[in-house]
Design a protein around this motif. Structure first.
Motif, PDB file in Angstrom:
ATOM      1  N   HIS A 134       1.327   4.940  12.143  1.00  0.00           N
ATOM      2  CA  HIS A 134       0.312   4.693  11.123  1.00  0.00           C
ATOM      3  C   HIS A 134       0.569   5.471   9.827  1.00  0.00           C
ATOM      4  O   HIS A 134      -0.113   5.219   8.825  1.00  0.00           O
ATOM      5  N   HIS A 137       0.984   3.451   6.701  1.00  0.00           N
ATOM      6  CA  HIS A 137      -0.157   3.060   5.868  1.00  0.00           C
ATOM      7  C   HIS A 137      -0.325   4.027   4.700  1.00  0.00           C
ATOM      8  O   HIS A 137      -0.661   3.616   3.584  1.00  0.00           O
ATOM      9  N   HIS A 138      -0.113   5.323   4.976  1.00  0.00           N
ATOM     10  CA  HIS A 138      -0.232   6.316   3.904  1.00  0.00           C
ATOM     11  C   HIS A 138       0.755   6.010   2.789  1.00  0.00           C
ATOM     12  O   HIS A 138       0.382   5.970   1.606  1.00  0.00           O
ATOM     13  N   ARG A 140       2.433   3.252   2.176  1.00  0.00           N
ATOM     14  CA  ARG A 140       2.172   1.941   1.575  1.00  0.00           C
ATOM     15  C   ARG A 140       1.038   2.046   0.552  1.00  0.00           C
ATOM     16  O   ARG A 140       1.122   1.512  -0.555  1.00  0.00           O
ATOM     17  N   GLY A 141      -0.021   2.759   0.930  1.00  0.00           N
ATOM     18  CA  GLY A 141      -1.159   2.913   0.027  1.00  0.00           C
ATOM     19  C   GLY A 141      -0.824   3.740  -1.196  1.00  0.00           C
ATOM     20  O   GLY A 141      -1.230   3.407  -2.319  1.00  0.00           O
ATOM     21  N   HIS A 226       8.500  -3.164   0.193  1.00  0.00           N
ATOM     22  CA  HIS A 226       7.278  -3.287   0.991  1.00  0.00           C
ATOM     23  C   HIS A 226       7.558  -4.075   2.274  1.00  0.00           C
ATOM     24  O   HIS A 226       7.073  -3.707   3.359  1.00  0.00           O
ATOM     25  N   ASP A 230       7.223  -2.753   6.144  1.00  0.00           N
ATOM     26  CA  ASP A 230       6.470  -3.478   7.181  1.00  0.00           C
ATOM     27  C   ASP A 230       7.327  -3.666   8.433  1.00  0.00           C
ATOM     28  O   ASP A 230       6.870  -3.432   9.561  1.00  0.00           O
ATOM     29  N   GLN A 233       7.929  -0.370  10.275  1.00  0.00           N
ATOM     30  CA  GLN A 233       6.758   0.044  11.049  1.00  0.00           C
ATOM     31  C   GLN A 233       6.676  -0.739  12.356  1.00  0.00           C
ATOM     32  O   GLN A 233       6.383  -0.173  13.415  1.00  0.00           O
TER      33      GLN A 233
END
Length: 259
Positions: A134, A137-138, A140-141, A226, A230, A233
């Protein structure tokens, strides 16, 4: 422990004493490291120095009626260099570690150390137990936030931050290693060939415009990274949840209660 001048100089840091005064902290200082553009490998000549760290509040500060100073920010100038130090209380910092927060892990593991301790070493050794899938997500954000900032300002800084965040996230998902240094990441992850030129241009000024970056090309490359993140991950062997909660809890209790 004193900082290593050669290591700091190679990171483009000014030749001044970067160590904070421990007496200014609300409790014993666990560590202080250099973060920001110097850690990421693209400082400018006029960049200030971002220091981040951890302090340990005394137990009485947390059990009384007064609000504890769990986060302290201090700015000062030394020999013409602007320094910015932010420290969190150990418990606050560890709670951030247990979230998918790559930012605090980069601070903890920064090789640009200006103050350290045995507790710093213990804390860093527990990082593998907080890494999860996870954390993608950090990154990516964070990349999304910086990309929008680049769209508003057209500056090199947020553009390089965008690339750096995506490449760090990809490398973490693939290897389980937190690597924040953009030039080093270029040796680990396939990235656009023009990035070294952008890093060199950023060295001239903190808020330089990204005049050498072609908008369509950059947009295409960011979108491609990006997709790579994905996929990384999805294929990552990192666990779904952190495993170091109990060990970190014990460390916080011991640090708080040990004189």
């Amino acid at each position: 422990m004193s900082p290593t001048p050669l290591t700091l100089a190679r990171a483009g840091l000014p030749v001044v004493d970067l160590r904070p005064d421990p007496a200014d902290a609300p409790g014993p200082l666990v560590f202080a490291t250099v973060s920001g553009a110097h850690l990421y490998g693209f400082p400018s000549r006029d960049s200030d120095v971002d220091l981040r760290g951890v302090h340990v509040l005394p137990a009485e500060a947390l059990v009384g009626l007064r609000e504890p100073e769990e986060t302290r920010t201090r700015m000062w100038e030394r020999d013409g260099v602007e320094l910015d130090l932010v420290t969190h209380d150990l418990r606050t910092f560890v709670r951030l570690m247990l979230r998918p927060n790559g930012y605090v892990l980069e601070q903890l593991l920064s090789p640009l150390v200006v103050h350290t301790s045995a507790l710093h070493t213990e804390l860093a050794a527990l990082v593998p137990g907080v890494l999860t899938r996870h954390h993608a997500h950090h990154y990516r954000g964070f990349a999304g936030t910086q990309w929008r900032l680049y769209g508003r300002t057209g500056e090199l800084k947020p553009l390089l931050y965008t690339f750096r965040a995506l490449l760090t996230g990809i490398h973490l998902m693939r290897s389980g290693e937190v690597l924040a240094h953009l030039p080093a990441l270029l040796d680990e992850v396939d990235a656009p060939a023009y990035l070294p030129g952008l890093i060199e241009a950023k060295a001239e000024a903190e808020h330089a415009a990204a005049t050498e970056a072609d908008g369509q090309t950059v947009t295409r490359d960011i979108e491609a990274l990006h997709r790579v993140l994905d996929e990384a991950q999805e294929r990552s062997r990192l666990p779904e949840t952190a495993t170091a909660f109990d060990a970190l809890h014990d460390l916080v209790v011991r640090a708080r209660l040990t004189p």
